[in-house]
Design a protein around this motif. Structure first.
Motif, PDB file in Angstrom:
ATOM      1  N   ALA A  34       0.830  -1.202   0.000  1.00  0.00           N
ATOM      2  CA  ALA A  34       0.000   0.000   0.000  1.00  0.00           C
ATOM      3  C   ALA A  34       0.869   1.260   0.000  1.00  0.00           C
ATOM      4  CB  ALA A  34      -0.933   0.014   1.206  1.00  0.00           C
ATOM      5  N   GLY A  35       2.094   1.140   0.539  1.00  0.00           N
ATOM      6  CA  GLY A  35       2.998   2.279   0.593  1.00  0.00           C
ATOM      7  C   GLY A  35       2.600   3.326   1.608  1.00  0.00           C
ATOM      8  N   ILE A  89       8.753   0.960   6.057  1.00  0.00           N
ATOM      9  CA  ILE A  89      10.012   1.708   6.083  1.00  0.00           C
ATOM     10  C   ILE A  89      10.653   1.518   4.717  1.00  0.00           C
ATOM     11  CG2 ILE A  89      12.272   1.988   7.159  1.00  0.00           C
ATOM     12  CD1 ILE A  89      11.072   0.580   9.659  1.00  0.00           C
ATOM     13  N   PHE A  90      10.870   2.614   4.032  1.00  0.00           N
ATOM     14  CA  PHE A  90      11.460   2.556   2.702  1.00  0.00           C
ATOM     15  C   PHE A  90      12.855   3.165   2.709  1.00  0.00           C
ATOM     16  CE2 PHE A  90       6.953   2.307   1.657  1.00  0.00           C
ATOM     17  CZ  PHE A  90       6.962   1.232   0.795  1.00  0.00           C
ATOM     18  N   LEU A  91      13.738   2.543   1.988  1.00  0.00           N
ATOM     19  CA  LEU A  91      15.065   3.086   1.751  1.00  0.00           C
ATOM     20  C   LEU A  91      14.968   4.022   0.554  1.00  0.00           C
ATOM     21  CD1 LEU A  91      17.001  -0.277   2.170  1.00  0.00           C
ATOM     22  CD2 LEU A  91      16.737   1.546   3.857  1.00  0.00           C
ATOM     23  N   GLY A 130      11.400  -2.821   5.400  1.00  0.00           N
ATOM     24  CA  GLY A 130      10.596  -3.585   6.349  1.00  0.00           C
ATOM     25  C   GLY A 130       9.463  -2.715   6.845  1.00  0.00           C
ATOM     26  N   SER A 131       9.060  -2.931   8.098  1.00  0.00           N
ATOM     27  CA  SER A 131       7.991  -2.098   8.637  1.00  0.00           C
ATOM     28  C   SER A 131       8.176  -1.907  10.122  1.00  0.00           C
ATOM     29  CB  SER A 131       6.615  -2.712   8.349  1.00  0.00           C
ATOM     30  OG  SER A 131       6.350  -3.792   9.195  1.00  0.00           O
ATOM     31  N   CYS A 132       7.566  -0.860  10.607  1.00  0.00           N
ATOM     32  CA  CYS A 132       7.504  -0.601  12.037  1.00  0.00           C
ATOM     33  C   CYS A 132       6.067  -0.843  12.447  1.00  0.00           C
ATOM     34  CB  CYS A 132       7.888   0.855  12.326  1.00  0.00           C
ATOM     35  SG  CYS A 132       7.654   1.308  14.055  1.00  0.00           S
ATOM     36  N   ARG A 133       5.892  -1.549  13.530  1.00  0.00           N
ATOM     37  CA  ARG A 133       4.538  -1.823  14.002  1.00  0.00           C
ATOM     38  C   ARG A 133       4.466  -1.454  15.472  1.00  0.00           C
ATOM     39  NH1 ARG A 133       2.853  -7.825  13.840  1.00  0.00           N
ATOM     40  NH2 ARG A 133       2.270  -7.418  11.688  1.00  0.00           N
ATOM     41  N   TRP A 134       3.402  -0.745  15.822  1.00  0.00           N
ATOM     42  CA  TRP A 134       3.126  -0.563  17.238  1.00  0.00           C
ATOM     43  C   TRP A 134       1.735  -1.071  17.502  1.00  0.00           C
ATOM     44  CZ3 TRP A 134       4.015   3.694  14.098  1.00  0.00           C
ATOM     45  CH2 TRP A 134       2.973   4.590  13.908  1.00  0.00           C
ATOM     46  N   GLY A 160      14.583   5.252   6.876  1.00  0.00           N
ATOM     47  CA  GLY A 160      15.348   4.617   5.810  1.00  0.00           C
ATOM     48  C   GLY A 160      16.712   5.218   5.571  1.00  0.00           C
ATOM     49  N   PRO A 161      16.802   6.525   5.256  1.00  0.00           N
ATOM     50  CA  PRO A 161      18.116   7.111   5.022  1.00  0.00           C
ATOM     51  C   PRO A 161      19.030   7.001   6.234  1.00  0.00           C
ATOM     52  CG  PRO A 161      16.404   8.531   4.176  1.00  0.00           C
ATOM     53  CD  PRO A 161      15.718   7.434   4.951  1.00  0.00           C
TER      54      PRO A 161
END
Length: 176
Positions: free
Chosen positions: A94-95, A128-130, A137-141, A165-166
């Motif tokens: 989904a981005g 999380i995009f580079l 990957g992703s961050c989940r809370w 990412g950066p």
């Protein structure tokens, strides 16, 4: 939420983001950076649990690379499939952040057993995009015992993991 409270909340989240940026620029230890990122996201979102999931070689699975509030044996050990039934794949495709206000009623994807065992009610996945939109990957809370009431709160924090990412590239390029 009254206007003044909302402003204070937003300022607190900006402080958290600035603290993370400082650490990411100073540290040579990617694990330390990711662990602190989880702590800061949990703090900013007012929850006990957060984690970073890292795509592994071949993009077929995600490793729980860092996290706070999880049982022993989760962080650094649990691997989740990166398939059409995972919330992480759903968020990455989904981005944008994917909000699940109540996992008991989620039909878009499956929720992993270890999260159900931890009495998780609601979750948010932020991809999380580079650079060049390559997924990292992703961050989940997550929130135990209560749902996530509005997407405004979630979307106000979405730039936090999205901006990692950066910083992660800078840190990981140091050979850690």
């Amino acid at each position: 939420m009254p206007h003044r409270d909302l402003l204070e909340t937003m300022l607190k989240r900006q402080e958290v983001l600035a603290d993370f940026a400082d650490l990411a620029l100073q540290s040579e230890d990617l694990d330390e950076v990711l662990q602190e990122a989880c702590r800061l996201v949990a703090k900013a979102m007012g929850t006990e649990r957060a984690k970073v999931l890292e795509m592994e070689a071949g993009d077929e699975s995600l490793l729980v690379r860092a996290g706070v509030g999880w049982a022993a044996g989760v962080v650094g050990h649990v691997r989740l499939p990166m398939d059409e039934h995972s919330s992480e794949a759903f968020a990455i495709n989904a981005g944008e952040p994917v909000i699940t206000p109540d996992i008991a009623h989620e039909e878009r994807f499956d929720v992993p057993r270890f999260m159900k065992d931890a009495s998780i009610v609601a979750l948010v996945n932020v991809p999380i995009f580079l650079p060049r939109q390559r997924p990292m990957g992703s961050c989940r809370w997550t929130t135990p015992g209560r749902g996530i009431s509005t997407s405004t709160t979630v979307r106000s924090c979405a730039p936090m993991p999205a901006s990692w990412g950066p910083s992660l590239i800078d840190c990981s390029s140091l050979g850690t």
